[in-house]
Design a protein around this motif. Structure first.
Motif, PDB file in Angstrom:
ATOM      1  N   ASN A 250       0.744  -1.282  -0.119  1.00 32.06           N
ATOM      2  CA  ASN A 250      -0.009  -0.159  -0.172  1.00 32.06           C
ATOM      3  C   ASN A 250       0.891   1.219  -0.028  1.00 32.06           C
ATOM      4  OD1 ASN A 250      -2.063  -1.455  -0.056  1.00 32.06           O
ATOM      5  ND2 ASN A 250      -3.090  -1.245   2.091  1.00 32.06           N
TER       6      ASN A 250
ATOM      7  N   LYS B 142       1.459   3.735  -4.542  1.00 31.43           N
ATOM      8  CA  LYS B 142       1.300   4.968  -4.484  1.00 31.43           C
ATOM      9  C   LYS B 142       2.667   5.872  -4.452  1.00 31.43           C
ATOM     10  CE  LYS B 142      -2.368   3.058  -2.423  1.00 31.43           C
ATOM     11  NZ  LYS B 142      -2.845   3.525  -1.164  1.00 31.43           N
TER      12      LYS B 142
ATOM     13  N   ARG C 244      -7.542  -1.235  -7.351  1.00 30.83           N
ATOM     14  CA  ARG C 244      -7.925   0.025  -6.716  1.00 30.83           C
ATOM     15  C   ARG C 244      -6.807   1.010  -6.616  1.00 30.83           C
ATOM     16  NH1 ARG C 244     -12.739   2.195  -4.481  1.00 30.83           N
ATOM     17  NH2 ARG C 244     -11.966   3.450  -2.810  1.00 30.83           N
TER      18      ARG C 244
ATOM     19  N   ARG D 292     -17.235   1.120  -1.364  1.00 31.71           N
ATOM     20  CA  ARG D 292     -15.765   1.700  -1.895  1.00 31.71           C
ATOM     21  C   ARG D 292     -16.112   2.878  -2.701  1.00 31.71           C
ATOM     22  NH1 ARG D 292     -10.692  -2.819  -1.675  1.00 31.71           N
ATOM     23  NH2 ARG D 292      -9.754  -0.814  -0.932  1.00 31.71           N
ATOM     24  N   SER D 293     -16.800   3.839  -2.132  1.00 34.53           N
ATOM     25  CA  SER D 293     -17.352   4.975  -2.972  1.00 34.53           C
ATOM     26  C   SER D 293     -15.813   5.600  -3.149  1.00 34.53           C
ATOM     27  CB  SER D 293     -18.315   5.598  -2.285  1.00 34.53           C
ATOM     28  OG  SER D 293     -18.269   6.996  -2.440  1.00 34.53           O
ATOM     29  N   ILE D 294     -16.044   6.743  -4.006  1.00 29.32           N
ATOM     30  CA  ILE D 294     -14.833   7.528  -4.130  1.00 29.32           C
ATOM     31  C   ILE D 294     -15.470   9.226  -4.238  1.00 29.32           C
ATOM     32  CG2 ILE D 294     -13.598   6.220  -5.775  1.00 29.32           C
ATOM     33  CD1 ILE D 294     -14.351   7.801  -8.012  1.00 29.32           C
ATOM     34  N   ASP D 295     -16.160   9.276  -3.573  1.00 28.91           N
ATOM     35  CA  ASP D 295     -17.164  10.569  -3.094  1.00 28.91           C
ATOM     36  C   ASP D 295     -15.966  11.533  -2.383  1.00 28.91           C
ATOM     37  OD1 ASP D 295     -17.537   8.870  -0.943  1.00 28.91           O
ATOM     38  OD2 ASP D 295     -19.093  10.259  -0.269  1.00 28.91           O
ATOM     39  N   LEU D 296     -15.141  11.107  -1.516  1.00 25.96           N
ATOM     40  CA  LEU D 296     -14.352  11.743  -0.863  1.00 25.96           C
ATOM     41  C   LEU D 296     -13.390  12.519  -1.618  1.00 25.96           C
ATOM     42  CD1 LEU D 296     -14.171   9.974   2.721  1.00 25.96           C
ATOM     43  CD2 LEU D 296     -15.569  12.033   2.052  1.00 25.96           C
ATOM     44  N   HIS D 297     -12.888  11.568  -2.667  1.00 31.40           N
ATOM     45  CA  HIS D 297     -11.616  12.043  -3.582  1.00 31.40           C
ATOM     46  C   HIS D 297     -12.211  13.331  -4.212  1.00 31.40           C
ATOM     47  CE1 HIS D 297      -9.290   7.928  -3.217  1.00 31.40           C
ATOM     48  NE2 HIS D 297     -10.472   7.816  -2.660  1.00 31.40           N
TER      49      HIS D 297
ATOM     50  N   SER E 281     -10.227   8.639   5.047  1.00 30.32           N
ATOM     51  CA  SER E 281      -9.809   7.592   3.866  1.00 30.32           C
ATOM     52  C   SER E 281      -8.423   7.708   3.498  1.00 30.32           C
ATOM     53  CB  SER E 281     -10.739   7.907   2.886  1.00 30.32           C
ATOM     54  OG  SER E 281     -10.261   7.643   1.574  1.00 30.32           O
ATOM     55  N   VAL E 282      -7.909   6.751   3.806  1.00 30.65           N
ATOM     56  CA  VAL E 282      -6.597   6.439   2.960  1.00 30.65           C
ATOM     57  C   VAL E 282      -6.416   7.036   1.557  1.00 30.65           C
ATOM     58  CG1 VAL E 282      -4.775   4.613   2.677  1.00 30.65           C
ATOM     59  CG2 VAL E 282      -6.188   4.331   4.354  1.00 30.65           C
ATOM     60  N   GLY E 283      -7.052   6.516   0.673  1.00 30.31           N
ATOM     61  CA  GLY E 283      -7.011   6.952  -0.697  1.00 30.31           C
ATOM     62  C   GLY E 283      -7.208   8.265  -1.075  1.00 30.31           C
TER      63      GLY E 283
ATOM     64  N   ASP F 128      -7.215  -4.559   7.430  1.00 29.64           N
ATOM     65  CA  ASP F 128      -6.539  -5.601   6.499  1.00 29.64           C
ATOM     66  C   ASP F 128      -5.743  -6.848   7.497  1.00 29.64           C
ATOM     67  OD1 ASP F 128      -7.086  -4.171   4.275  1.00 29.64           O
ATOM     68  OD2 ASP F 128      -5.071  -3.273   4.273  1.00 29.64           O
TER      69      ASP F 128
ATOM     70  N   VAL G 204     -14.438  -0.561   8.924  1.00 31.85           N
ATOM     71  CA  VAL G 204     -13.945   0.143   8.053  1.00 31.85           C
ATOM     72  C   VAL G 204     -14.597  -0.407   6.655  1.00 31.85           C
ATOM     73  CG1 VAL G 204     -11.870   0.553   6.487  1.00 31.85           C
ATOM     74  CG2 VAL G 204     -11.780   0.486   9.350  1.00 31.85           C
ATOM     75  N   PHE G 205     -14.629  -1.921   6.495  1.00 30.80           N
ATOM     76  CA  PHE G 205     -15.476  -2.287   5.250  1.00 30.80           C
ATOM     77  C   PHE G 205     -16.458  -3.416   5.452  1.00 30.80           C
ATOM     78  CE2 PHE G 205     -10.954  -1.480   3.400  1.00 30.80           C
ATOM     79  CZ  PHE G 205     -11.673  -0.782   2.514  1.00 30.80           C
TER      80      PHE G 205
END
Ligand code: UD1
Length: 431
Positions: A34, A38, A104, A133-138, A174-176, A315, A337-338
């Motif tokens: 991870n 990145k 991902r 696993r939405s991406i709205d925050l990004h 969120s990490v991502g 994880d 988390v998930f």
């Protein structure tokens, strides 16, 4: 490329595990999945070459290389030396849908592309099937920085001719999203503040590399990051941080089998809570500055709640559940988390575990005698946990779909074999 040959799996491979061996011996681990993925994406931020070390021999790395090559980045992977050289002289903006949809982490190209090219088009990224696993925050964060975001069924397109600093408060650390917004902010006009930022060790690794490249970042490892945009970033040589999830997995496998294992190239400080929980369950853990020795002889129940770092990592949750099937008493595990992470429990129950799930809580009553089974469709962490379950079960366990495990664990079978496990990779005939 040698790295490909060591990691690429035909979709039909399986692992055959025969239980009973106590793991013993010493292993040296890899750079963190991870982080490495990145760091590779961050190459897009500079026209100068980025030289990465301790790049793990996992299947996601060549896929990420493919994503970046599709964006015009020169990528040279060297399996023997575990290095990767990347140079983004003049990157494009339209990432190849095929490779993007497989991992991902391809989503991590979004922030750097918006920063450097001011435009990006990305198909919906793939990865584990462990929840929404939405991406709205990004996307909301990028919009706050002046980007125009368009999303349809096929993917997302972002344009940001005037990318500027902004005050961003994330609903969830969120990490991502933290990584994407952080990378976008490094080349934006002005200062960006990310509040409620994630602070996983891999994000800290990325922050430190960006600083070495010339970025101005305050608050590394804190929930409030402040990034002052600069005009350009330079190339550097950087060593990927150790993989705490891989280390935790081997530590739990050692403990579950009643073994005695020394794990090298690990940062015990990244594993504070998992080690605390292992000790609370009766596992003996000796910490060196970059090593761990794990021994165990008798386990007791513990309660665990998964949370963003420094909380207990989601994880490591499936692996811990397997360990707790061997502990005396009732353990309670809460997943925050998930939402779909407990789907693995059904497989564990088929092996004889006494596990009861109620929403995002699970009760594990132990110790249980596990017996071999055929396990299929597990994600990368549940797959590793399935192998762990096989190591303590009576008889033979077949773990199918191991391309998921190959995504996150370098040399998984040879490393377990070196510790005395009875495991082999076999073609999956489906029989
Ligand atoms: C990363 C890790 C993954 C780990 C996870 C949590 C990588 C490649 N993967 O995934 O191994 O399990 O962190 O530690 O680094 N969320 C939203 N909206 C968003 C973003 C996230 O609702 O825009 C939700 C997700 O659905 C999930 C939670 O937030 O429920 C955590 O996601 P996030 O921290 O973003 O995880 P990833 O970066 O996907």
């Amino acid at each position: 490329m040698a790295l490909l040959s060591t990691t690429t799996t035909v979709a039909t491979d399986a692992f055959r595990v025969r239980g009973g061996a106590r793991l013993h011996g010493t292993i040296r681990l890899s750079g963190a999945k991870n982080s490495a993925l990145k760091l590779m994406a961050a190459a897009l931020l500079s026209e100068e070459p980025l030289q990465l070390r301790e790049v793990p021999a996992i299947a996601d790395v060549p896929v990420m290389a493919e994503v970046l090559r599709g964006l015009g980045v020169e990528v040279a992977l060297d399996a023997e030396r575990q290095t990767c050289r990347l140079q983004a002289t003049d990157p494009g903006w339209h990432a190849p849908a095929d490779a993007v949809s497989r991992i991902r982490a391809s989503l991590s190209t979004l922030g750097p592309l918006v920063a450097r090219v001011r435009r990006a088009r990305l198909a919906l990224p793939g990865g584990d099937r462990i929840g929404a696993r939405s991406i709205d925050l990004h996307l909301r964060g990028l919009a706050a920085m002046g980007a125009e975001v368009r999303q349809d069924a096929h993917g997302v397109e972002v344009t940001a001719p005037d990318l500027h600093g902004a005050m961003i408060t994330l609903d969830f650390p969120s990490v991502g999203a933290t990584e994407n917004l952080l990378m976008a902010a490094t080349l934006a006009d002005g200062t960006t503040v990310i509040d409620n930022a994630a602070r996983e060790p891999e994000i800290q690794d990325l922050c430190r590399m960006l600083v070495a490249m010339g970025a101005r970042i305050d608050g590394i490892g804190q929930p409030r990051l402040e990034i002052e945009g600069v005009d350009r970033l330079r190339g550097v040589t950087w060593e990927t941080c150790p993989d705490r999830i891989e280390a935790g997995t081997y530590a739990m496998a050692a403990a579950a089998t009643g073994g005695d294992v020394v794990i090298e190239r690990v940062r015990p400080t990244d594993l504070t809570l998992p080690l605390l929980k292992l000790r609370a369950s009766g596992v003996l853990v000796e910490e060196g500055s970059s090593s761990l020795r794990v021994t165990s002889d008798g386990l007791r129940a513990v309660d665990v709640v998964t949370l963003p770092y420094p909380g207990f990592p989601t994880d490591l949750q499936p692996q811990l559940m397997v360990l707790l099937t061997q502990a005396r008493g009732t353990s309670r595990c809460t997943e925050n988390v998930f939402e779909s992470r407990f789907s693995f429990v059904d497989e564990l129950a088929r092996m004889g575990a006494d596990v009861e799930v109620d929403g995002h809580h699970a009760l594990i009553r132990g110790p249980s005698r596990l017996h071999g089974a055929v396990l299929a469709g597990l994600d990368v962490r549940a797959g590793a946990a399935g192998v762990m379950a096989g190591l303590i079960a009576e008889g033979e366990t077949i773990v199918r779909d191991v391309h998921h495990i190959d995504r996150g664990y370098a040399h998984f079978v040879p490393r377990l074999q070196a510790l005395g496990a009875d495991i082999e990779r076999i073609p999956d005939t489906g029989a």
